[in-house]
Scaffold this active site. Structure first.
Site, mmCIF file in Angstrom:
data_model
loop_
_atom_site.group_PDB
_atom_site.id
_atom_site.type_symbol
_atom_site.label_atom_id
_atom_site.label_comp_id
_atom_site.label_asym_id
_atom_site.label_seq_id
_atom_site.Cartn_x
_atom_site.Cartn_y
_atom_site.Cartn_z
ATOM 1 N N LYS A 87 0.860 -1.188 0.000
ATOM 2 C CA LYS A 87 0.000 0.000 0.000
ATOM 3 C C LYS A 87 0.896 1.237 0.000
ATOM 4 C CE LYS A 87 -4.331 0.830 2.429
ATOM 5 N NZ LYS A 87 -4.963 0.655 3.741
HETATM 6 C C1 E4P Z 1 -8.296 1.106 4.107
HETATM 7 O O1 E4P Z 1 -7.541 0.749 3.256
HETATM 8 C C2 E4P Z 1 -8.211 2.412 4.779
HETATM 9 O O2 E4P Z 1 -6.981 2.578 5.368
HETATM 10 C C3 E4P Z 1 -9.325 2.564 5.762
HETATM 11 O O3 E4P Z 1 -10.532 2.107 5.175
HETATM 12 C C4 E4P Z 1 -9.460 3.949 6.323
HETATM 13 O O4 E4P Z 1 -10.642 4.049 7.078
HETATM 14 P P1 E4P Z 1 -10.933 5.254 8.112
HETATM 15 O O5 E4P Z 1 -11.164 6.486 7.338
HETATM 16 O O6 E4P Z 1 -12.171 4.797 8.843
HETATM 17 O O7 E4P Z 1 -9.719 5.334 8.988
#
Ligand code: E4P
Length: 222
Positions: A87
């Site tokens: 990522k």
């Molecule tokens: C997933 O890849 C993201 O990091 C995550 O969904 C972020 O979610 P949040 O905005 O609830 O922290």
């Protein structure tokens, strides 16, 4: 027809174990905040997650801001297991790392996407997944689903893009049905949203009535 994938958005091993037994989980996404919440070592917990979902991508996020260090971190993370997706953030350096990694046949999830143009660049950089953050846009008073719709339209115009839309920052079951209606390829969910998706008071009420009526028959199927 493509199948909609469900990823779990967590680094909590217990939560992943709770849901993988259903056979509904196609992968896992983590991020530095989720790793911090787990209280675990990133390499150890990521390895355990990869073993729990061996057939699905597990997103492990780099933490560096610059390309060179991102690549060093990615080299360590991608060696953890074959099902790792690296990522990277949607920045200049993140896009550069995405191109290098995808050219090297590593799955890449480009995260922190808030505009259709960012998603366009991620697809050009060969991203396996683009992660538009719905909830965080909604928090600002914008409609996160509009972003999913725009990205979907753009990607459909250019069939050579193979990037899958991974709807992230999901806060409610409504978000899930909204993005499913728009044809998102993947949705990544906290356990509490997945639980809320299958729970309904009328289901519980109906079951109570069935149980009571069944007992009154004195029968047993077994
Ligand atoms: C997933 O890849 C993201 O990091 C995550 O969904 C972020 O979610 P949040 O905005 O609830 O922290």
């Amino acid at each position: 027809m493509p199948k909609m994938k469900i990823f779990l958005d967590t680094a909590d091993i217990k939560e992943i174990e709770e849901f993988v037994i259903t056979g509904l989980i196609d992968g896992v996404t983590t991020n530095p905040s989720l790793i911090a919440k787990s209280g675990r070592d990133i390499k150890e917990v990521t390895k355990e997650i990869c073993a729990l979902v061996p057939n699905g991508p597990v997103s492990a996020e780099v933490t560096a801001m610059d390309y060179k260090t991102m690549m060093k971190e990615a080299d360590i993370l991608r060696k953890i297991a074959d099902n790792i997706a690296i990522k990277v953030p949607l920045t200049f350096d993140g896009l550069r790392a995405c191109k290098t990694l995808s050219d090297d046949n590593t799955m890449v999830n480009v995260t922190l996407c808030f505009t259709a143009n960012q998603a366009l660049l991620a697809a050009k950089a060969g991203a396996t997944f683009i992660s538009p953050f719905l909830g965080r846009l909604d928090d600002l008073g914008q409609d996160g689903t509009d972003l999913i719709s725009d990205i979907s339209d753009i990607y459909l115009n250019y069939p050579e893009f193979e990037t899958e839309i991974l709807a992230a920052s999901i806060r409610s079951p409504k978000h899930v049905s909204d993005v499913a209606l728009l044809g998102a390829d993947v949705v990544t969910l906290p356990g509490k949203v997945l639980r809320a998706m299958y729970t309904h008071p009328l289901t519980d009420k109906g079951l109570d009535a069935f149980e009571k009526d069944w007992k009154s028959t004195g029968q047993s199927i077994l």
